[in-house]
Design an enzyme around this catalytic site. Structure first.
Site, PDB file in Angstrom:
ATOM      1  N   ARG A  52     -17.219  12.465 -12.908  1.00 17.28           N
ATOM      2  CA  ARG A  52     -17.872  11.485 -13.785  1.00 17.28           C
ATOM      3  C   ARG A  52     -18.794  12.212 -14.752  1.00 17.28           C
ATOM      4  O   ARG A  52     -18.910  11.869 -15.918  1.00 17.28           O
ATOM      5  CB  ARG A  52     -18.653  10.431 -12.978  1.00 17.28           C
ATOM      6  CG  ARG A  52     -19.555   9.557 -13.858  1.00 17.28           C
ATOM      7  CD  ARG A  52     -19.938   8.206 -13.255  1.00 17.28           C
ATOM      8  NE  ARG A  52     -20.266   8.268 -11.859  1.00 17.28           N
ATOM      9  CZ  ARG A  52     -21.412   8.756 -11.335  1.00 17.28           C
ATOM     10  NH1 ARG A  52     -22.348   9.241 -12.133  1.00 17.28           N
ATOM     11  NH2 ARG A  52     -21.605   8.767 -10.035  1.00 17.28           N
ATOM     12  N   TYR A 104     -14.260  -5.026 -36.033  1.00 17.79           N
ATOM     13  CA  TYR A 104     -13.263  -5.377 -35.015  1.00 17.79           C
ATOM     14  C   TYR A 104     -13.804  -6.519 -34.147  1.00 17.79           C
ATOM     15  O   TYR A 104     -14.980  -6.520 -33.774  1.00 17.79           O
ATOM     16  CB  TYR A 104     -12.945  -4.129 -34.178  1.00 17.79           C
ATOM     17  CG  TYR A 104     -12.174  -4.410 -32.926  1.00 17.79           C
ATOM     18  CD1 TYR A 104     -10.949  -5.088 -32.970  1.00 17.79           C
ATOM     19  CD2 TYR A 104     -12.655  -4.020 -31.681  1.00 17.79           C
ATOM     20  CE1 TYR A 104     -10.238  -5.352 -31.808  1.00 17.79           C
ATOM     21  CE2 TYR A 104     -11.939  -4.271 -30.512  1.00 17.79           C
ATOM     22  CZ  TYR A 104     -10.737  -4.944 -30.593  1.00 17.79           C
ATOM     23  OH  TYR A 104     -10.042  -5.211 -29.442  1.00 17.79           O
ATOM     24  N   ASP A 176     -17.764   3.515 -37.481  1.00 16.19           N
ATOM     25  CA  ASP A 176     -16.517   3.460 -36.716  1.00 16.19           C
ATOM     26  C   ASP A 176     -15.405   3.932 -37.645  1.00 16.19           C
ATOM     27  O   ASP A 176     -15.033   3.246 -38.597  1.00 16.19           O
ATOM     28  CB  ASP A 176     -16.287   2.016 -36.234  1.00 16.19           C
ATOM     29  CG  ASP A 176     -15.062   1.899 -35.332  1.00 16.19           C
ATOM     30  OD1 ASP A 176     -14.132   2.713 -35.483  1.00 16.19           O
ATOM     31  OD2 ASP A 176     -15.027   0.969 -34.498  1.00 16.19           O
ATOM     32  N   LYS A 201      -6.104   4.853 -30.900  1.00 16.02           N
ATOM     33  CA  LYS A 201      -5.367   4.618 -32.143  1.00 16.02           C
ATOM     34  C   LYS A 201      -4.832   5.935 -32.716  1.00 16.02           C
ATOM     35  O   LYS A 201      -4.071   6.596 -32.053  1.00 16.02           O
ATOM     36  CB  LYS A 201      -6.278   3.864 -33.114  1.00 16.02           C
ATOM     37  CG  LYS A 201      -6.991   2.648 -32.479  1.00 16.02           C
ATOM     38  CD  LYS A 201      -5.988   1.627 -31.988  1.00 16.02           C
ATOM     39  CE  LYS A 201      -6.553   0.336 -31.415  1.00 16.02           C
ATOM     40  NZ  LYS A 201      -7.634   0.374 -30.471  1.00 16.02           N
TER      41      LYS A 201
HETATM   42  O1  P1T Z   1      -9.506  -0.821 -27.692  1.00 12.40           O
HETATM   43  P1  P1T Z   1     -10.583   0.209 -27.633  1.00 12.40           P
HETATM   44  O2  P1T Z   1     -10.074   1.605 -27.428  1.00 12.40           O
HETATM   45  O3  P1T Z   1     -11.681  -0.157 -26.685  1.00 12.40           O
HETATM   46  O4  P1T Z   1     -11.245   0.265 -29.106  1.00 12.40           O
HETATM   47  C1  P1T Z   1     -11.945  -0.794 -29.663  1.00 12.40           C
HETATM   48  C2  P1T Z   1     -11.912  -0.715 -31.161  1.00 12.40           C
HETATM   49  C3  P1T Z   1     -13.000  -0.195 -31.834  1.00 12.40           C
HETATM   50  N1  P1T Z   1     -13.019  -0.086 -33.177  1.00 12.40           N
HETATM   51  C4  P1T Z   1     -11.970  -0.469 -33.914  1.00 12.40           C
HETATM   52  C5  P1T Z   1     -12.032  -0.344 -35.411  1.00 12.40           C
HETATM   53  C6  P1T Z   1     -10.823  -0.988 -33.309  1.00 12.40           C
HETATM   54  O5  P1T Z   1      -9.798  -1.354 -34.078  1.00 12.40           O
HETATM   55  C7  P1T Z   1     -10.794  -1.134 -31.888  1.00 12.40           C
HETATM   56  C8  P1T Z   1      -9.622  -1.708 -31.179  1.00 12.40           C
HETATM   57  N2  P1T Z   1      -8.758  -2.450 -31.982  1.00 12.40           N
HETATM   58  C9  P1T Z   1      -7.609  -3.049 -31.558  1.00 12.40           C
HETATM   59  C10 P1T Z   1      -7.197  -3.054 -30.282  1.00 12.40           C
HETATM   60  C11 P1T Z   1      -6.829  -3.735 -32.608  1.00 12.40           C
HETATM   61  O6  P1T Z   1      -5.620  -4.033 -32.402  1.00 12.40           O
HETATM   62  O7  P1T Z   1      -7.384  -3.989 -33.679  1.00 12.40           O
END
Ligand code: P1T
Length: 383
Positions: A52, A104, A176, A201
C-alpha cells in the site's frame, strides 16, 4: 535510462521510469505481485515494506508519469477519481474550491454530493471566462480546478492565463489533463500546480485497466499527498501498474493516430447533412480553435456532435454503429460511442451542468479512418 529534459515524448514514453531489473536484467519491469517485503531486522528494509505504501512496479510507473508531464513527482492511484479525491483532501472544511462548470460527471458528483457534505465549499464557473473566474475567487478559495478540453463539451481553458490568475490570488491550480494526454499538452509547464489523469484513458490506452495519477513539482505538497495516499489507501495493484506502463510505451504514436483519424472524422461529420453541429478543437468552427492551435500539440481523439434528429437520432446512431462500440470511457485503441446525458454524465442530470440528451460523444480509436467513416456513414445515411 538517464533522465534528460532533452528527450522527446516518443523516447520518454518508451524509456522513462524503466530500468532493466537489477536482479535478473529483465528489460520489462517485473510485476512485483506481492503485498509485503521481507525485512532484515525490525523496520530495516530495502526501500519497500508494504505494497500500500509502495511497490517497485508502481515506482517505475511514477517515474514514467513524472517524465511524461515534465514534473518532479508522480503518484499513481486506483482510479482517476481516487487521484482527484486525494488532491481535494488538501482542502479543509470552510475552504473554497472554484471548479469548472463543465467537468466530468463523476468529478461533479464527488464535489457536489460527497465533499460538500464535509464542509468544503464549491462554486462552478465557466473557466473559459477569465473575468468570471476572477470574480468567483473568494478570500477562502484554495484551489481552482479545471479540465481542458472538457468532457464532453470539448471547451478549452487557457491554462497559462488561469495559472497567472491563481498565482496572483495565492491559490493552487489543478488541471485534469485526461482528454489531451501528456502527448498533446503539459499543464505544469504552463504554470499549473497539479496535473491529474484518469490513466484509464489515453495513458493506459487499451481499455484494460482503471487508474489515475497526480503529477506535481512541489516537494512539501507531494509528501502530504503521498501521506494521504498511504493513509486512505486507493493504490493501484502491481498488475495495473504494469499494464499502464506497457500502454505508455506507445502513447506518442497512438495519440498521433487518434488525432489524424479524429480530424478526418470531424470533417466528415461536419459535411454530413444529418449532422447539425460538430464540436472538435481541430475544426476552424470550434470557438477556441486559435487557443487549441496555441496550447495543444494536436486536437485530440474526442469529438462531440448533435444531429438534426435530436435525441432519437442520437440513440439510433449510438446503437447501430458496428466499429464504434456503445460504451462509456474513452482513449483506448478501439473507437467508442456514447450519449453523455444518460451515460457518463447522468450524475449531472438535475444540475446546471446538465448535458443536451441529443449530444453524441465519440472516442476515435486508431483503426483505419476510412473504415470508421464508412461505419458512421452507414448509420447516418439511414436517418
Ligand atoms: O474513471 P476514472 O479512472 O476514475 O476517471 C475519472 C475521470 C476523471 N477525469 C476525466 C476527464 C474523465 O473523463 C474521467 C472518467 N471519464 C469517463 C469514464 C468517461 O467515459 O467520460
Amino acid at each position: 535510462m538517464t533522465q534528460s529534459p532533452n528527450f522527446h515524448l516518443e523516447t520518454l514514453a518508451v524509456h522513462a521510469g524503466v530500468e532493466p531489473d537489477p536482479q535478473t536484467g529483465a528489460v520489462m519491469t517485473p510485476i512485483y505481485q506481492t503485498s509485503t517485503f521481507a525485512q532484515a531486522d525490525v523496520a530495516q528494509h530495502k526501500g519497500y515494506d508494504y505494497s500500500r505504501s509502495d511497490n517497485p512496479t508502481r515506482t517505475a510507473l511514477h517515474g514514467a508519469l513524472a517524465a511524461l508531464e515534465g514534473g518532479t513527482y508522480a503518484l499513481a492511484f486506483a482510479s482517476g477519481m481516487a487521484a482527484i479525491d486525494t488532491i481535494l483532501r488538501l482542502i479543509k472544511p470552510g475552504e473554497h474550491v472554484l471548479s469548472g462548470n463543465d467537468v466530468y460527471g463523476g468529478t461533479f458528483r464527488l464535489f457536489d454530493k460527497v465533499l460538500s457534505a464535509y464542509g468544503i465549499e464549491f462554486t462552478f464557473t465557466d473557466t473559459t471566462d477569465e473575468t468570471a473566474v476572477s470574480a468567483a475567487i473568494q478570500p477562502n478559495t484554495k484551489l481552482i480546478w479545471l479540465e481542458t478540453p472538457t468532457n464532453p463539451m470539448l471547451r478549452l481553458t487557457d491554462i497559462a492565463t488561469m495559472a497567472k490568475l491563481a498565482k496572483k490570488a495565492g491559490v493552487w491550480l489543478g488541471v485534469d489533463n485526461t482528454f489531451a494526454s501528456p502527448a498533446l499538452q503539459n499543464p505544469l509547464a504552463l504554470g499549473a500546480d497539479f496535473v491529474v489523469h484518469s490513466t484509464t484513458k489515453y495513458i493506459g490506452g487499451h481499455s484494460d485497466v482503471v487508474g489515475g495519477a497526480i503529477i506535481l513539482n512541489d516537494t512539501a505538497v507531494y509528501e502530504r499527498l503521498k501521506f494521504l495516499q498511504n493513509a486512505a489507501g486507493a493504490v493501484p495493484g502491481p498488475m495495473d501498474c504494469f499494464l499502464t506502463l506497457r500502454g505508455i510505451k506507445t502513447l506518442a504514436i497512438r495519440m498521433a493516430q487518434h488525432c489524424r483519424n479524429a480530424t478526418q472524422i470531424a470533417q466528415f461529420l461536419a459535411d454530413h447533412p444529418a449532422v447539425a453541429e460538430v464540436i472538435y478543437p481541430g475544426l476552424e468552427s470550434h470557438p477556441q480553435y486559435e487557443l487549441a492551435q496555441r496550447q495543444m500539440k494536436g486536437p485530440g481523439g474526442m469529438i462531440s456532435f448533435i444531429l438534426h434528429g435530436g435525441e432519437a437520432a442520437a440513440r439510433l446512431v449510438a446503437r447501430d454503429t458496428q466499429l464504434f462500440t456503445l460504451a462509456e470511457s474513452l482513449g483506448g485503441v478501439e473507437s467508442l460511442i456514447e450519449l453523455p446525458a444518460p451515460m457518463t454524465h447522468a450524475s449531472v442530470a438535475d444540475s446546471p451542468l446538465a448535458i443536451d440528451p441529443g449530444l453524441v460523444r465519440v472516442s476515435v480509436g486508431i483503426e483505419n479512418a476510412q473504415d470508421l467513416i464508412n461505419d458512421l456513414k452507414n448509420v447516418l445515411n439511414k436517418l
